[in-house]
Write an enzyme that holds these catalytic residues in place. Structure first.
Site, PDB file in Angstrom:
ATOM      1  N   SER A   1     -14.868   3.750  26.344  1.00  0.00           N
ATOM      2  CA  SER A   1     -16.207   3.507  26.865  1.00  0.00           C
ATOM      3  C   SER A   1     -16.293   2.089  27.434  1.00  0.00           C
ATOM      4  O   SER A   1     -15.535   1.744  28.333  1.00  0.00           O
ATOM      5  CB  SER A   1     -17.243   3.767  25.765  1.00  0.00           C
TER       6      SER A   1
ATOM      7  N   GLU B   1     -18.778  14.579  28.021  1.00  0.00           N
ATOM      8  CA  GLU B   1     -19.062  13.144  28.020  1.00  0.00           C
ATOM      9  C   GLU B   1     -20.555  12.823  27.962  1.00  0.00           C
ATOM     10  O   GLU B   1     -20.950  11.792  27.436  1.00  0.00           O
ATOM     11  CB  GLU B   1     -18.460  12.490  29.270  1.00  0.00           C
TER      12      GLU B   1
ATOM     13  N   HIS C   1     -18.773  12.161  23.680  1.00  0.00           N
ATOM     14  CA  HIS C   1     -18.242  10.845  24.009  1.00  0.00           C
ATOM     15  C   HIS C   1     -17.823  10.108  22.736  1.00  0.00           C
ATOM     16  O   HIS C   1     -18.591   9.973  21.796  1.00  0.00           O
ATOM     17  CB  HIS C   1     -19.360  10.067  24.723  1.00  0.00           C
TER      18      HIS C   1
END
Length: 614
Positions: free
Chosen positions: A234, A365, A478
């Site tokens: 990320s 995601e 995610h």
């Protein structure tokens, strides 16, 4: 998710007497460190004492909470980091140190899915510490080094989180693993570009200073400074990408892994002008400078340095320009220094001939972010949304879109056979957020790096952990590949399945193979399916799940053509239209005002006596 491992102890009837004797000599832990040379390491700043930890298959050495910078407190708040000065004696490096001051997620108190990402140590601005895990005993020959950079939207995160425990990679794969804290939020990324007092990007400079520390000191731990791989997820992956694009960082590592994040994502950077707007707005919100007067940069920053850290954190989210998700208040700025140009421009013009890169995404995601503000979404129900909620969600999920661009997104993601179907609308909203912010920026980066000479490998992670506490509709969210990369399923107390343990070992092998050679494949294993490089022509990537490796082509190719090719052109065109409309309205307003003024003058003239005689 906290592995219940403890320091190794050797039971003995004489232990109480030995402990008393060692205490009289100056402390049990210190004496134990002197007895075991594997746990004593000398670095440039001085001597360290580490700790021996249990791991599956044997012990590892850990050196936790090593200071690599002077505490960035007081007058050092918002300033670039300064290297840690040498210390005398033996520094205790047996426990994690403070977490950098940050926002704490309280949306779902006590829920493991959010609490696992919250700080697990005391919050403090004195937080620039790093950690090293090594095999025990120390490697006899230089061993490749993996450096982890955590994510958290540049507003949160900590190297001490349980999900980032480096002992499994160190023990099972014989890796030397390093992680560091870096400043986040206001403290790491508030910027008044051009100002010496708050130049911006100091969180990235914290990371770079840790990379320099590794170059200077990792050989003492058995690591090879000539074989360093950065990996992050990320915002950590975006950080890795920014080090790729920043020339002073490029000599500090050799390979890079970017998991679910890129420097070219729409959330990863802001312009210098926008950074300044956010900084001055935050200052105004916390009463700086006093009295509301204008003030210069020096006065503004001097005032901000007097404000309690929590006051700054409490006001961070109020500086965003519009309602949005997957947008963060203080992020890296295109400052002309760390980032000499926009990431897109640097990617297009860079020379990446000697770089090996591994990039990838998870299956869903966008789902994680939907419960943080999109109408109709919650972790506690199926989140079956209406079309009106979907339309509202698109405006929040793509906040920079014009009306026409938002309509194009809706058109692309609507199932026109079932345009009102709540399940499809929910899944489409997840795809909008994930494709826009992660998947398509990753696909774009992979293609550009490959075209510019880098050797690129790409993946999609598709396994939903059996232990996952988020609802089923969120799929593989995610961040939930990390526990497998770090090998947590090898801890039997965490109740993963046998298949997941084998899967984690496979992924650990891919990542460490890549760290050793720049290729995730095992050169000694010609029978297993091979992971091919990603090229602009073939666009091959692999699926990572419990099944054998599967090679696919074109990571969301059609959808990413929409985001990476069509939508930017549409936004550019509508920006021109919006500007033309603004100018037209301004001209019309001036013309209208002129006509009103003219009519008033005419009426006044008409009422005069000479006109009435005609």
């Amino acid at each position: 998710m906290r592995p219940p491992w403890y320091p190794l102890h050797t039971p003995s009837l004489a232990f109480p007497l030995l402990f008393l004797l060692l205490s009289l000599l100056g402390g049990g832990a210190r004496a134990e460190g002197r007895e075991d040379p594997q746990l004593l390491v000398r670095v440039r700043g001085g001597q360290l004492r580490g700790i021996r930890l249990k791991a599956p298959g044997g012990p590892v050495s850990a050196f936790l909470g090593i200071p690599f910078a002077e505490p960035p407190v007081g007058s050092r708040r918002f300033m670039p980091p300064e290297p840690k000065r040498p210390w005398s004696g033996v520094l205790d490096a047996t426990t994690f140190q403070n977490v950098c001051y940050q926002y704490v997620d309280t949306l779902y108190p006590g829920f493991e899915g959010t609490e696992m990402w919250n700080p697990n140590r005391e919050l403090s601005e004195d937080c620039l510490y790093l950690n090293v895990w090594t095999p025990y005993p120390r490697p006899a020959s230089p061993t490749p080094v993996l450096i982890w950079i955590y994510g958290g939207g540049f507003y949160s995160g900590a190297a001490s989180l349980d999900v980032y425990d480096g002992r499994f990679l160190a023990q099972v794969e014989g890796a030397v693993l390093v992680s560091m804290n870096y400043r986040v939020g206001t403290f790491g990324f508030l910027a008044l570009p051009g100002s010496r007092e708050a130049p911006g990007n100091v969180g990235l400079l914290d990371q770079r200073l840790a990379l320099q520390w590794v170059q200077e000191n990792i050989a003492a731990f058995g690591g090879d400074p000539m074989s360093v791989t950065l990996f992050g997820e990320s915002a950590g992956a975006a950080s890795v990408g920014m080090h790729i694009l920043s020339l002073p960082s490029r000599s500090l590592f050799h390979r890079a892994v970017l998991q679910s994040g890129t420097p070219n994502g729409p959330w990863a950077t802001v312009s210098a002008g926008e950074a300044r707007r956010r900084a001055t707005l935050l200052a105004r919100l916390v009463g700086c400078p006093p009295g509301g007067a204008g003030g210069n940069d020096t006065e503004l920053i001097a005032c901000l340095r007097t404000r309690p850290a929590q006051d700054l954190v409490d006001h961070e989210w109020h500086v965003l320009p519009q309602e949005s998700i997957f947008r963060f208040s203080f992020v890296p700025v295109v400052d002309g220094d760390f980032l000499s140009d926009t990431p897109e421009a640097l990617i297009n013009t860079g020379d990446f001939q000697d770089l090996q890169v591994l990039v990838g995404v998870v299956k869903d995601e966008g789902s994680y972010f939907l419960v943080y503000g999109v109408p109709g979404f919650s972790k506690d129900n199926e989140s079956l949304i209406s079309r009106a909620q979907f339309l509202a969600g698109v405006r929040i999920g793509v906040p920079q879109a014009s009306d026409l661009a938002a309509e194009a997104v809706v058109l692309h993601y609507t199932d026109w056979l079932h345009p009102e179907d709540p399940t499809h609308l929910r899944d489409a909203m997840s795809a909008v957020v994930g494709d826009h912010n992660v998947v398509c920026p990753v696909a774009q980066l992979a293609g550009r790096l490959a075209a510019q000479g880098a050797r690129v490998y790409a993946y999609i992670f598709e396994h939903r952990a059996s232990t996952l506490t988020w609802p089923l509709w969120m799929g593989v969210p995610h961040g939930y590949e990390i526990e497998f990369i770090f090998g947590l399923p090898l801890d039997p107390s965490l109740n993963y399945t046998t298949e997941e343990r084998i899967f984690a070992q496979r992924l650990m092998k891919y990542w460490t193979n890549f760290a050793r050679t720049g290729d995730p494949n095992d050169p000694r294993d010609s029978k297993s399916p091979q992971w091919p490089p990603y090229t602009t022509a073939a666009q091959q990537y692999v699926s990572l799940n419990l099944k054998p490796l599967e090679v696919r082509r074109g990571l969301r190719a059609q959808t990413c053509a929409f985001w990476n090719r069509f939508l930017p052109k549409l936004l550019s065109a509508t920006d021109t239209l919006d500007e033309a409309e603004r100018q037209w309205k301004a001209e019309f307003h001036r013309w209208s005002s002129y006509m009103v003024h003219w009519k008033n003058q005419f009426d006044h003239y008409s009422k005069q006596e000479r006109c009435s005689d005609l």
